[in-house]
Design an enzyme around this catalytic site. Sequence first.
Site, PDB file in Angstrom:
ATOM      1  N   HIS A 103     -78.581 -72.395 -45.591  1.00 46.73           N
ATOM      2  CA  HIS A 103     -79.803 -72.194 -44.794  1.00 46.73           C
ATOM      3  C   HIS A 103     -80.112 -70.701 -44.675  1.00 46.73           C
ATOM      4  O   HIS A 103     -81.266 -70.275 -44.795  1.00 46.73           O
ATOM      5  CB  HIS A 103     -79.619 -72.747 -43.364  1.00 46.73           C
ATOM      6  CG  HIS A 103     -79.408 -74.219 -43.279  1.00 46.73           C
ATOM      7  ND1 HIS A 103     -78.355 -74.796 -42.600  1.00 46.73           N
ATOM      8  CD2 HIS A 103     -80.136 -75.249 -43.767  1.00 46.73           C
ATOM      9  CE1 HIS A 103     -78.456 -76.109 -42.668  1.00 46.73           C
ATOM     10  NE2 HIS A 103     -79.513 -76.419 -43.376  1.00 46.73           N
TER      11      HIS A 103
ATOM     12  N   SER B 170     -74.754 -79.354 -44.104  1.00 49.29           N
ATOM     13  CA  SER B 170     -74.099 -79.328 -42.793  1.00 49.29           C
ATOM     14  C   SER B 170     -73.089 -80.477 -42.685  1.00 49.29           C
ATOM     15  O   SER B 170     -71.998 -80.310 -42.140  1.00 49.29           O
ATOM     16  CB  SER B 170     -75.132 -79.476 -41.678  1.00 49.29           C
ATOM     17  OG  SER B 170     -76.071 -78.444 -41.741  1.00 49.29           O
TER      18      SER B 170
ATOM     19  N   ARG C 125     -81.890 -78.240 -53.216  1.00 44.41           N
ATOM     20  CA  ARG C 125     -80.586 -78.060 -53.854  1.00 44.41           C
ATOM     21  C   ARG C 125     -80.574 -78.762 -55.216  1.00 44.41           C
ATOM     22  O   ARG C 125     -80.875 -78.171 -56.221  1.00 44.41           O
ATOM     23  CB  ARG C 125     -79.465 -78.591 -52.953  1.00 44.41           C
ATOM     24  CG  ARG C 125     -79.189 -77.690 -51.768  1.00 44.41           C
ATOM     25  CD  ARG C 125     -78.341 -78.364 -50.739  1.00 44.41           C
ATOM     26  NE  ARG C 125     -78.999 -79.580 -50.282  1.00 44.41           N
ATOM     27  CZ  ARG C 125     -78.609 -80.278 -49.231  1.00 44.41           C
ATOM     28  NH1 ARG C 125     -77.543 -79.917 -48.555  1.00 44.41           N
ATOM     29  NH2 ARG C 125     -79.257 -81.359 -48.871  1.00 44.41           N
TER      30      ARG C 125
ATOM     31  N   LYS D 255     -80.444 -88.840 -38.377  1.00 44.87           N
ATOM     32  CA  LYS D 255     -79.125 -88.204 -38.212  1.00 44.87           C
ATOM     33  C   LYS D 255     -78.623 -88.253 -36.781  1.00 44.87           C
ATOM     34  O   LYS D 255     -79.422 -88.211 -35.849  1.00 44.87           O
ATOM     35  CB  LYS D 255     -79.192 -86.739 -38.673  1.00 44.87           C
ATOM     36  CG  LYS D 255     -79.437 -86.584 -40.153  1.00 44.87           C
ATOM     37  CD  LYS D 255     -79.473 -85.117 -40.541  1.00 44.87           C
ATOM     38  CE  LYS D 255     -79.718 -84.938 -42.038  1.00 44.87           C
ATOM     39  NZ  LYS D 255     -79.994 -83.537 -42.393  1.00 44.87           N
TER      40      LYS D 255
HETATM   41  O1  PNS Z   1     -82.497 -80.563 -42.240  1.00 40.55           O
HETATM   42  P1  PNS Z   1     -83.191 -81.899 -42.353  1.00 40.55           P
HETATM   43  O2  PNS Z   1     -82.477 -82.931 -41.475  1.00 40.55           O
HETATM   44  O3  PNS Z   1     -83.367 -82.361 -43.767  1.00 40.55           O
HETATM   45  O4  PNS Z   1     -84.657 -81.680 -41.748  1.00 40.55           O
HETATM   46  C1  PNS Z   1     -85.577 -82.762 -41.636  1.00 40.55           C
HETATM   47  C2  PNS Z   1     -86.660 -82.401 -40.612  1.00 40.55           C
HETATM   48  C3  PNS Z   1     -86.040 -82.144 -39.243  1.00 40.55           C
HETATM   49  C4  PNS Z   1     -87.403 -81.177 -41.103  1.00 40.55           C
HETATM   50  C5  PNS Z   1     -87.649 -83.619 -40.548  1.00 40.55           C
HETATM   51  O5  PNS Z   1     -86.954 -84.756 -40.136  1.00 40.55           O
HETATM   52  C6  PNS Z   1     -88.832 -83.345 -39.617  1.00 40.55           C
HETATM   53  O6  PNS Z   1     -89.780 -82.699 -40.014  1.00 40.55           O
HETATM   54  N1  PNS Z   1     -88.745 -83.849 -38.364  1.00 40.55           N
HETATM   55  C7  PNS Z   1     -89.800 -83.665 -37.369  1.00 40.55           C
HETATM   56  C8  PNS Z   1     -90.655 -84.915 -37.251  1.00 40.55           C
HETATM   57  C9  PNS Z   1     -91.666 -84.987 -38.383  1.00 40.55           C
HETATM   58  O7  PNS Z   1     -92.557 -84.170 -38.521  1.00 40.55           O
HETATM   59  N2  PNS Z   1     -91.512 -86.006 -39.241  1.00 40.55           N
HETATM   60  C10 PNS Z   1     -92.412 -86.242 -40.327  1.00 40.55           C
HETATM   61  C11 PNS Z   1     -91.974 -85.578 -41.596  1.00 40.55           C
HETATM   62  S1  PNS Z   1     -92.184 -86.753 -42.859  1.00 40.55           S
END
Ligand code: PNS
Length: 164
Positions: free
Chosen positions: A17, A128, A90, A41
């Site tokens: 990150h 993570s 990645r 998660k």
């Molecule tokens: O590090 P991650 O878990 O891959 O991040 C995913 C994250 C937190 C960026 C995604 O779940 C997110 O944007 N969550 C906020 C809610 C949202 O906007 N969801 C719609 C995206 S399709």
Amino acid sequence: MTTAICPGSFDPVTLGHIDIITRASKLFDRVIVAVLVNMEKKPWFTIEERIDLLRKATEGIGNVEIAGFDGLLVEFARQKGASAIVKGLRAVSDFEYEFQMALTNRKLAPDVETLFLTTSSENMYLSSSTVKQVGLWGGDIAPFVPDCVRDEILMRIRQRSHKI
Ligand code: PNS
């Protein structure tokens, strides 16, 4: 002034990150790292703890801010006047999930672009959850996370083992 959001669950932040955040900070005037909720998660760290670790880990980067948000990423981007979402990609395995999110976000907010930065080769495998697993089984996590994060993970693992 150009503003980008680096979103993620950051549970916790890894050197992968930090690599993406650092590179984004060279492309935009202002980078806001947004700790968001990923409903898929089950986190180890609270949003406040993750923000605190991110603040420590990005101390040296001048144009980076850290924030938490409980809602849609595009809503947060709009509130902050951001024109871009920057994510690290990645391996091919990331692609489908990231592509789905990027297209959904674009449908919701066509004015906010998603940019993918290819991860550095040494971070190809890094996530993570792998770091937490390595730590849980006694492996050395120092090569994967900033020092302050390593100490927090090890403390968390000690607390968990007391409960078992
Ligand atoms: O590090 P991650 O878990 O891959 O991040 C995913 C994250 C937190 C960026 C995604 O779940 C997110 O944007 N969550 C906020 C809610 C949202 O906007 N969801 C719609 C995206 S399709």
